[in-house]
Design an enzyme around this catalytic site. Sequence first.
Site, PDB file in Angstrom:
ATOM      1  N   GLY A  48       0.784  -1.245   0.000  1.00 21.13           N
ATOM      2  CA  GLY A  48       0.000   0.000   0.000  1.00 21.13           C
ATOM      3  C   GLY A  48       0.808   1.283   0.000  1.00 21.13           C
ATOM      4  O   GLY A  48       0.368   2.299  -0.523  1.00 21.13           O
ATOM      5  N   GLU A 105       3.756   4.360   5.821  1.00 17.58           N
ATOM      6  CA  GLU A 105       2.583   3.497   5.659  1.00 17.58           C
ATOM      7  C   GLU A 105       1.469   4.297   4.968  1.00 17.58           C
ATOM      8  O   GLU A 105       1.396   5.524   5.106  1.00 17.58           O
ATOM      9  CB  GLU A 105       2.153   2.993   7.046  1.00 17.58           C
ATOM     10  CG  GLU A 105       0.898   2.168   7.110  1.00 17.58           C
ATOM     11  CD  GLU A 105       0.929   0.831   6.366  1.00 17.58           C
ATOM     12  OE1 GLU A 105       1.261   0.846   5.169  1.00 17.58           O
ATOM     13  OE2 GLU A 105       0.574  -0.190   6.970  1.00 17.58           O
ATOM     14  N   ASP A 109      -5.203   2.516  10.631  1.00 19.79           N
ATOM     15  CA  ASP A 109      -6.600   2.221  10.932  1.00 19.79           C
ATOM     16  C   ASP A 109      -6.696   1.992  12.443  1.00 19.79           C
ATOM     17  O   ASP A 109      -6.850   2.946  13.205  1.00 19.79           O
ATOM     18  CB  ASP A 109      -6.970   0.981  10.094  1.00 19.79           C
ATOM     19  CG  ASP A 109      -8.441   0.641  10.114  1.00 19.79           C
ATOM     20  OD1 ASP A 109      -9.244   1.560  10.223  1.00 19.79           O
ATOM     21  OD2 ASP A 109      -8.785  -0.550  10.022  1.00 19.79           O
ATOM     22  N   ARG A 171      -5.254   0.176  -6.817  1.00 22.51           N
ATOM     23  CA  ARG A 171      -4.076   0.822  -6.224  1.00 22.51           C
ATOM     24  C   ARG A 171      -3.533   1.941  -7.108  1.00 22.51           C
ATOM     25  O   ARG A 171      -2.903   2.872  -6.632  1.00 22.51           O
ATOM     26  CB  ARG A 171      -2.932  -0.192  -6.068  1.00 22.51           C
ATOM     27  CG  ARG A 171      -3.094  -1.171  -4.953  1.00 22.51           C
ATOM     28  CD  ARG A 171      -1.764  -1.889  -4.714  1.00 22.51           C
ATOM     29  NE  ARG A 171      -1.963  -3.173  -4.062  1.00 22.51           N
ATOM     30  CZ  ARG A 171      -2.116  -3.342  -2.752  1.00 22.51           C
ATOM     31  NH1 ARG A 171      -2.116  -2.301  -1.961  1.00 22.51           N
ATOM     32  NH2 ARG A 171      -2.285  -4.534  -2.230  1.00 22.51           N
TER      33      ARG A 171
HETATM   34  P1  5GP Z   1      -4.280  -1.344  11.150  1.00 22.90           P
HETATM   35  O1  5GP Z   1      -3.320  -2.356  11.660  1.00 22.90           O
HETATM   36  O2  5GP Z   1      -3.887   0.079  11.443  1.00 22.90           O
HETATM   37  O3  5GP Z   1      -5.670  -1.637  11.636  1.00 22.90           O
HETATM   38  O4  5GP Z   1      -4.391  -1.597   9.598  1.00 22.90           O
HETATM   39  C1  5GP Z   1      -3.656  -0.937   8.649  1.00 22.90           C
HETATM   40  C2  5GP Z   1      -3.913  -1.586   7.314  1.00 22.90           C
HETATM   41  O5  5GP Z   1      -5.311  -1.753   7.113  1.00 22.90           O
HETATM   42  C3  5GP Z   1      -3.475  -0.714   6.161  1.00 22.90           C
HETATM   43  O6  5GP Z   1      -2.137  -0.914   5.838  1.00 22.90           O
HETATM   44  C4  5GP Z   1      -4.409  -1.173   5.051  1.00 22.90           C
HETATM   45  O7  5GP Z   1      -3.877  -2.306   4.414  1.00 22.90           O
HETATM   46  C5  5GP Z   1      -5.669  -1.601   5.754  1.00 22.90           C
HETATM   47  N1  5GP Z   1      -6.745  -0.584   5.680  1.00 22.90           N
HETATM   48  C6  5GP Z   1      -7.323   0.058   6.722  1.00 22.90           C
HETATM   49  N2  5GP Z   1      -8.268   0.924   6.302  1.00 22.90           N
HETATM   50  C7  5GP Z   1      -8.267   0.836   4.967  1.00 22.90           C
HETATM   51  C8  5GP Z   1      -9.010   1.516   3.933  1.00 22.90           C
HETATM   52  O8  5GP Z   1      -9.866   2.379   4.144  1.00 22.90           O
HETATM   53  N3  5GP Z   1      -8.710   1.162   2.653  1.00 22.90           N
HETATM   54  C9  5GP Z   1      -7.784   0.217   2.330  1.00 22.90           C
HETATM   55  N4  5GP Z   1      -7.594  -0.045   1.048  1.00 22.90           N
HETATM   56  N5  5GP Z   1      -7.066  -0.437   3.280  1.00 22.90           N
HETATM   57  C10 5GP Z   1      -7.301  -0.119   4.585  1.00 22.90           C
END
Ligand code: 5GP
Length: 182
Positions: A48, A105, A109, A171
């Site tokens: 990403g 990154e 999220d 992407r």
């Molecule tokens: P975290 O560990 O912070 O919950 O997750 C991060 C990862 O979740 C990001 O690198 C991405 O791959 C995915 N992610 C979270 N929200 C989104 C979103 O709105 N769109 C996309 N495409 N990926 C997301």
Amino acid sequence: MEETDVSLRLDAILLSRETIHKRVSELAAEIIDEFRGSELILVGVLKGAVIFMSDLARAIGGEVDVRMDFMAVSSYGNSMSSSGAVKIVKDIDTPAEGKNIILVEDIMDTGLTLSYLGDMIMARNPSKFKICVLLEKPERKKVECAIAYRGFSIPDKFVVGYGLDCAGKWRNLPDIWRVAEG
Ligand code: 5GP
């Protein structure tokens, strides 16, 4: 968001390419201010962060001695929900000890991925360690994770484009879009 099988379509542009470009330049200027004249390793989280990191590295230009490396972690796969589990699929090639490192990154999220990777890199005793994210969803945050460089705070909606995918798709879109069902 819960796992879903419904088909998705692009709904509306949340961040245009011009808005993204301007913010990436601002983040690069902040990074230049802090690391001018030194060596800096940008560590992108595959896949990403690839597009964001490429633009960021070019915007930083020659005032910082930039190197690029990558990590890969187990991802959401084809679903849109976080398992919370982080598995290192690819580690960086460069030893982190004594180096200046920025972990780059696409989106924070829950923060679980970045806090795990951050702890892992910090344990290797870098000289300086910072986190840079293009997008952050504050409503979704589960763990505290210090972000030094932040592009945008966005609402809790699934987004694609500019490196972010949905089941591997979209992407390559230059703008960041919200997706909708149907
Ligand atoms: P975290 O560990 O912070 O919950 O997750 C991060 C990862 O979740 C990001 O690198 C991405 O791959 C995915 N992610 C979270 N929200 C989104 C979103 O709105 N769109 C996309 N495409 N990926 C997301």
